[in-house]
Design an enzyme around this catalytic site. Sequence first.
Site, PDB file in Angstrom:
ATOM      1  N   HIS A  61      73.493  51.519  45.158  1.00 42.07           N
ATOM      2  CA  HIS A  61      73.097  50.226  44.580  1.00 42.07           C
ATOM      3  C   HIS A  61      73.027  50.430  43.074  1.00 42.07           C
ATOM      4  CE1 HIS A  61      71.337  46.362  43.971  1.00 42.07           C
ATOM      5  NE2 HIS A  61      70.080  46.747  43.886  1.00 42.07           N
ATOM      6  N   ASP A 101      64.937  52.149  44.671  1.00 41.43           N
ATOM      7  CA  ASP A 101      65.098  51.796  43.257  1.00 41.43           C
ATOM      8  C   ASP A 101      63.848  52.147  42.453  1.00 41.43           C
ATOM      9  OD1 ASP A 101      67.626  50.711  43.725  1.00 41.43           O
ATOM     10  OD2 ASP A 101      66.818  48.722  44.143  1.00 41.43           O
ATOM     11  N   LYS A 145      61.722  54.491  42.816  1.00 41.88           N
ATOM     12  CA  LYS A 145      61.433  55.918  42.665  1.00 41.88           C
ATOM     13  C   LYS A 145      62.502  56.674  41.882  1.00 41.88           C
ATOM     14  CE  LYS A 145      58.781  56.156  46.992  1.00 41.88           C
ATOM     15  NZ  LYS A 145      57.467  56.327  46.369  1.00 41.88           N
TER      16      LYS A 145
END
Length: 340
Positions: free
Chosen positions: A108, A83, A85
């Site tokens: 996600h 998340d 990056k």
Amino acid sequence: MAKVYTDKDADLSVFKGKTLAVLGFGSQGHAHALNLKESGAHVIIGLYEGSKSAAVAKDKGFEVYLTAEAVKRADVIFVALPDTKQAAAYEKDIAPNLTKGKTLLFSHGFSIHFKTIVPPKDVDVILVAPKGPGHIVRRQFTEGKGVPALIAVFQNPSKKAKKTALAWAKGVGGTRAGVIETTFKEETETDLFGEQTVLCGGTSALVQAGFEVLVEAGYSPEMAYFECLHELKLIVDLMNEAGISGMRFSISETAKWGDVSVGPKIIDASVKKRMKAALKDIQSGKFAKDWVKEYEGGYKRYNALLAAGEKHPIEKTGAKLRSLMPWMQKRSIKGTQASY
């Protein structure tokens, strides 16, 4: 009850003549890429320059490109990056090459739901989230089985986004077990809540507190470890296989009485109140903002908290006792970070 989609509801021919790019070759990335490849899809890998995963992916038979080039070549792009990056990779390499008609896929919903990534309106944006870590997704697939998965559609200009999500879920093995449709909002907020209050944060804190209470009362660290951590797997496995009632059916009457009479005194209304506060922070975006601020600031508090956890006495006791259990798979937390 939610509809459960299975193999008959998904069609892999959706990917005929198309190129699927997996950006990242870590836990989920490698599993999705290998499973899709073995399901007959054309999969390429996108990595940053100098990534240690390039050699691994090539050894597995994949064409490997720099991230920007992989996005340019692909029809469906799976952002299999952490998340923290994703936003930088999106701005630098993904957005400039994201043309009309392509599909962005996530496992996600964090970046989309909390708007660290804002995609153009002319691309499909979908989610396929297997409910298990990558190595389990891979292992179950190779055994002819699958891990249950969630799908969601955030944008659907093509009117085919759901079919793409179901095809991807089938390609990684999810429809073998069952797929449920959700939303980016629901997946993101429930996932964060579960991690923080029960699965990771809640369980870790409960185990450490139980260990401390026993040791401070004069019991040996070894006994405290066995009773508060080692046997936890037995109980969780029973819950996983048969639910809470099924677990209770399998334990002694004494354990069962302690469960139902003492457990609610420990995890009481005050705990539930703090859980609700944690959920409110997730729903309002406060947790996401704090997390973004933390990684932008160099992970100072994050790293300090992890280091403190590694020094907890339960870790030294556990390492000693696990060395006496030759049947147990040993894992070191050092040098095991997946390479993206």
